[in-house]
Motif scaffolding. Structure first.
Motif, PDB file in Angstrom:
ATOM      1  N   LEU A   1       0.823  -1.206   0.000  1.00  0.00           N
ATOM      2  CA  LEU A   1       0.000   0.000   0.000  1.00  0.00           C
ATOM      3  C   LEU A   1       0.862   1.264   0.000  1.00  0.00           C
ATOM      4  O   LEU A   1       0.468   2.285  -0.570  1.00  0.00           O
ATOM      5  CB  LEU A   1      -0.934  -0.005   1.202  1.00  0.00           C
ATOM      6  CG  LEU A   1      -2.082  -1.021   1.124  1.00  0.00           C
ATOM      7  CD1 LEU A   1      -2.864  -1.047   2.435  1.00  0.00           C
ATOM      8  CD2 LEU A   1      -3.019  -0.700  -0.056  1.00  0.00           C
TER       9      LEU A   1
ATOM     10  N   TYR B   1       1.445   1.528  -3.662  1.00  0.00           N
ATOM     11  CA  TYR B   1       0.225   1.663  -4.458  1.00  0.00           C
ATOM     12  C   TYR B   1      -0.493   2.998  -4.236  1.00  0.00           C
ATOM     13  O   TYR B   1      -1.001   3.609  -5.189  1.00  0.00           O
ATOM     14  CB  TYR B   1      -0.759   0.543  -4.101  1.00  0.00           C
ATOM     15  CG  TYR B   1      -0.428  -0.831  -4.596  1.00  0.00           C
ATOM     16  CD1 TYR B   1       0.645  -1.081  -5.451  1.00  0.00           C
ATOM     17  CD2 TYR B   1      -1.212  -1.914  -4.203  1.00  0.00           C
ATOM     18  CE1 TYR B   1       0.929  -2.365  -5.898  1.00  0.00           C
ATOM     19  CE2 TYR B   1      -0.941  -3.206  -4.652  1.00  0.00           C
ATOM     20  CZ  TYR B   1       0.130  -3.420  -5.495  1.00  0.00           C
ATOM     21  OH  TYR B   1       0.384  -4.688  -5.937  1.00  0.00           O
ATOM     22  N   GLU B   2      -0.587   3.443  -2.982  1.00  0.00           N
ATOM     23  CA  GLU B   2      -1.432   4.602  -2.681  1.00  0.00           C
ATOM     24  C   GLU B   2      -0.992   5.876  -3.394  1.00  0.00           C
ATOM     25  O   GLU B   2      -1.843   6.592  -3.960  1.00  0.00           O
ATOM     26  CB  GLU B   2      -1.531   4.804  -1.176  1.00  0.00           C
ATOM     27  CG  GLU B   2      -2.424   3.749  -0.510  1.00  0.00           C
ATOM     28  CD  GLU B   2      -2.530   3.908   0.996  1.00  0.00           C
ATOM     29  OE1 GLU B   2      -1.617   4.536   1.584  1.00  0.00           O
ATOM     30  OE2 GLU B   2      -3.519   3.405   1.567  1.00  0.00           O
ATOM     31  N   PRO B   3       0.294   6.217  -3.413  1.00  0.00           N
ATOM     32  CA  PRO B   3       0.672   7.429  -4.163  1.00  0.00           C
ATOM     33  C   PRO B   3       0.377   7.318  -5.653  1.00  0.00           C
ATOM     34  O   PRO B   3       0.022   8.321  -6.292  1.00  0.00           O
ATOM     35  CB  PRO B   3       2.183   7.541  -3.904  1.00  0.00           C
ATOM     36  CG  PRO B   3       2.423   6.779  -2.638  1.00  0.00           C
ATOM     37  CD  PRO B   3       1.444   5.646  -2.675  1.00  0.00           C
TER      38      PRO B   3
ATOM     39  N   ALA C   1      -2.111   5.536  -7.017  1.00  0.00           N
ATOM     40  CA  ALA C   1      -3.559   5.688  -7.171  1.00  0.00           C
ATOM     41  C   ALA C   1      -3.974   7.145  -6.978  1.00  0.00           C
ATOM     42  O   ALA C   1      -4.842   7.658  -7.712  1.00  0.00           O
ATOM     43  CB  ALA C   1      -4.281   4.791  -6.174  1.00  0.00           C
ATOM     44  N   ALA C   2      -3.367   7.806  -6.006  1.00  0.00           N
ATOM     45  CA  ALA C   2      -3.698   9.210  -5.749  1.00  0.00           C
ATOM     46  C   ALA C   2      -3.351  10.093  -6.944  1.00  0.00           C
ATOM     47  O   ALA C   2      -3.993  11.126  -7.185  1.00  0.00           O
ATOM     48  CB  ALA C   2      -2.964   9.702  -4.499  1.00  0.00           C
TER      49      ALA C   2
ATOM     50  N   GLU D   1      -7.623  -4.000  -0.808  1.00  0.00           N
ATOM     51  CA  GLU D   1      -7.722  -2.986   0.246  1.00  0.00           C
ATOM     52  C   GLU D   1      -7.662  -1.580  -0.343  1.00  0.00           C
ATOM     53  O   GLU D   1      -8.344  -0.655   0.135  1.00  0.00           O
ATOM     54  CB  GLU D   1      -6.610  -3.198   1.275  1.00  0.00           C
ATOM     55  CG  GLU D   1      -6.735  -2.300   2.488  1.00  0.00           C
ATOM     56  CD  GLU D   1      -5.858  -2.736   3.646  1.00  0.00           C
ATOM     57  OE1 GLU D   1      -5.432  -1.850   4.418  1.00  0.00           O
ATOM     58  OE2 GLU D   1      -5.608  -3.952   3.793  1.00  0.00           O
ATOM     59  N   LEU D   2      -6.845  -1.401  -1.375  1.00  0.00           N
ATOM     60  CA  LEU D   2      -6.729  -0.087  -2.006  1.00  0.00           C
ATOM     61  C   LEU D   2      -8.070   0.376  -2.573  1.00  0.00           C
ATOM     62  O   LEU D   2      -8.385   1.567  -2.559  1.00  0.00           O
ATOM     63  CB  LEU D   2      -5.685  -0.148  -3.121  1.00  0.00           C
ATOM     64  CG  LEU D   2      -5.365   1.175  -3.816  1.00  0.00           C
ATOM     65  CD1 LEU D   2      -4.472   2.034  -2.924  1.00  0.00           C
ATOM     66  CD2 LEU D   2      -4.688   0.940  -5.160  1.00  0.00           C
ATOM     67  N   LYS D   3      -8.878  -0.573  -3.053  1.00  0.00           N
ATOM     68  CA  LYS D   3     -10.160  -0.221  -3.666  1.00  0.00           C
ATOM     69  C   LYS D   3     -11.101   0.490  -2.692  1.00  0.00           C
ATOM     70  O   LYS D   3     -11.967   1.263  -3.115  1.00  0.00           O
ATOM     71  CB  LYS D   3     -10.844  -1.485  -4.194  1.00  0.00           C
ATOM     72  CG  LYS D   3     -10.125  -2.159  -5.348  1.00  0.00           C
ATOM     73  CD  LYS D   3     -10.284  -1.410  -6.650  1.00  0.00           C
ATOM     74  CE  LYS D   3     -11.677  -1.612  -7.217  1.00  0.00           C
ATOM     75  NZ  LYS D   3     -11.809  -0.975  -8.553  1.00  0.00           N
TER      76      LYS D   3
ATOM     77  N   SER E   1     -10.351   2.851  -0.680  1.00  0.00           N
ATOM     78  CA  SER E   1     -10.064   4.288  -0.715  1.00  0.00           C
ATOM     79  C   SER E   1     -10.092   4.858  -2.120  1.00  0.00           C
ATOM     80  O   SER E   1     -10.348   6.054  -2.305  1.00  0.00           O
ATOM     81  CB  SER E   1      -8.682   4.546  -0.089  1.00  0.00           C
ATOM     82  OG  SER E   1      -8.635   4.109   1.249  1.00  0.00           O
ATOM     83  N   TYR E   2      -9.815   4.002  -3.110  1.00  0.00           N
ATOM     84  CA  TYR E   2      -9.759   4.460  -4.502  1.00  0.00           C
ATOM     85  C   TYR E   2     -10.603   3.514  -5.360  1.00  0.00           C
ATOM     86  O   TYR E   2     -10.072   2.709  -6.149  1.00  0.00           O
ATOM     87  CB  TYR E   2      -8.311   4.495  -5.003  1.00  0.00           C
ATOM     88  CG  TYR E   2      -7.430   5.443  -4.223  1.00  0.00           C
ATOM     89  CD1 TYR E   2      -7.331   6.787  -4.593  1.00  0.00           C
ATOM     90  CD2 TYR E   2      -6.706   5.006  -3.111  1.00  0.00           C
ATOM     91  CE1 TYR E   2      -6.534   7.666  -3.886  1.00  0.00           C
ATOM     92  CE2 TYR E   2      -5.902   5.878  -2.399  1.00  0.00           C
ATOM     93  CZ  TYR E   2      -5.821   7.199  -2.783  1.00  0.00           C
ATOM     94  OH  TYR E   2      -5.038   8.073  -2.086  1.00  0.00           O
TER      95      TYR E   2
ATOM     96  N   ARG F   1      -9.935   2.998  -9.186  1.00  0.00           N
ATOM     97  CA  ARG F   1      -8.628   2.536  -9.663  1.00  0.00           C
ATOM     98  C   ARG F   1      -8.616   1.018  -9.806  1.00  0.00           C
ATOM     99  O   ARG F   1      -9.199   0.296  -9.009  1.00  0.00           O
ATOM    100  CB  ARG F   1      -7.517   2.958  -8.711  1.00  0.00           C
ATOM    101  CG  ARG F   1      -7.374   4.477  -8.542  1.00  0.00           C
ATOM    102  CD  ARG F   1      -6.494   5.102  -9.610  1.00  0.00           C
ATOM    103  NE  ARG F   1      -7.004   5.008 -10.967  1.00  0.00           N
ATOM    104  CZ  ARG F   1      -7.868   5.852 -11.514  1.00  0.00           C
ATOM    105  NH1 ARG F   1      -8.355   6.850 -10.803  1.00  0.00           N
ATOM    106  NH2 ARG F   1      -8.249   5.707 -12.751  1.00  0.00           N
TER     107      ARG F   1
END
Length: 286
Positions: A70, A73-75, A77-78, A105-107, A109-110, A113
């Motif tokens: 994460l 991944y998170e930056p 996706a952001a 898990e990323l899904k 918040s995003y 994506r």
């Protein structure tokens, strides 16, 4: 690029090449001497492999956590990127499964994506070649499905052999796969192996000289099979790797895409003295 490419540290492609093609990475871990260290943070390979030669010294390896994924991944996706995440063979590591869990898990918040996880069915140069192929497709602006398809086609076309001094490191690490039948007498020969899902035996030769000659012959076979892009990896064998590069230049009439040393995670399972040769059609690459 609408699609970002992520891989893990077991590719062992030189950092400059990885950075040039915008590929992000997540580190695996070495558990050694009561401490856990990110593979990406181990820079003194000579010291590591010198200690590894002591067969009573047996470091273990572990995959990244969901949190490690994460953090990468998170930056992405952001910034508006979808992600294609390409990893070490699922038959020998849980890294791909952890990547899948992190994608789910990323899904939360995003939700807009996409995260697609590709099992390279390989490691080292095999993994690296698939990741670079994915990066090539992503740079043309293709979407997730097209990038995944290109990576999977490259995976089918890419071939790698590696020769090791002994099966002992694979045996003690529990990664011996189909070469299990060679345990015993094969400890006194030079095994040549490949990774297609798990570790698979190819041939056995009696001496280091014959091992080298067989790897040279394999480069000629790669050319006959349509490979015009090639690469060399090794463990604590820079002189032999350089000699193999010289022979490869004659066979391929080109420079290798990269030459490099394999790092601690895969190195713990193969041991010093390993030589690897691989090739693929250049149409898959940047």
């Amino acid at each position: 690029m609408p699609v970002a490419i992520v891989t893990d540290t077991t590719h062992y492609i030189p950092a400059a090449i990885l950075g040039e093609h915008g590929v992000q990475q997540v580190s695996l871990y070495i558990n050694d001497a009561d401490q856990t260290v990110r593979e990406a943070d181990i820079v003194d390979l000579d010291d590591y492999y010198e200690r590894l030669k002591d067969l009573s010294h047996a470091p273990t390896t572990s995959q990244p956590s969901v949190g490690d994924f994460l953090a990468v991944y998170e930056p992405l996706a952001a910034a508006g990127n979808d992600i294609v995440s390409i990893h070490l063979s699922a038959a020998i590591s849980g890294t791909s499964e952890t990547a899948r869990l992190a994608g789910e898990e990323l899904k939360a918040s995003y939700p807009d994506r996409q995260v697609a996880v590709v099992d390279s069915r390989s490691a080292c140069a095999g993994l690296g070649g698939v990741a670079l192929a994915a990066a090539a497709a992503a740079r043309t602006g293709q979407g997730v499905e097209q990038v995944v398809r290109h990576a999977e086609d490259a995976r089918s076309a890419l071939k790698v052999w590696f020769a090791i001094d002994t099966l002992e490191y694979l045996r003690r690490g529990g990664r011996i796969g189909g070469a299990q039948a060679w345990i015993g007498g094969a400890l006194k020969v030079k095994p040549i192996l490949t990774c297609d899902g798990d570790i698979k035996p190819v041939e056995r030769v009696r001496t280091a000289g014959k091992m080298f000659d067989r790897m040279v012959a394999y480069m000629s076979e790669l050319v006959q099979d349509g490979a015009d892009c090639w690469f060399i990896q090794h463990i604590q064998s820079p002189d032999k790797a350089a000699e193999l590069v010289e022979r490869g230049r004659e066979i391929f009439d080109s420079e290798p895409l990269f030459v490099g040393e394999i790092g601690p995670v895969i190195g713990a399972h193969l041991g010093p003295g390993m030589l690897g040769v691989g090739g693929m059609p250049s149409r898959f690459l940047p």
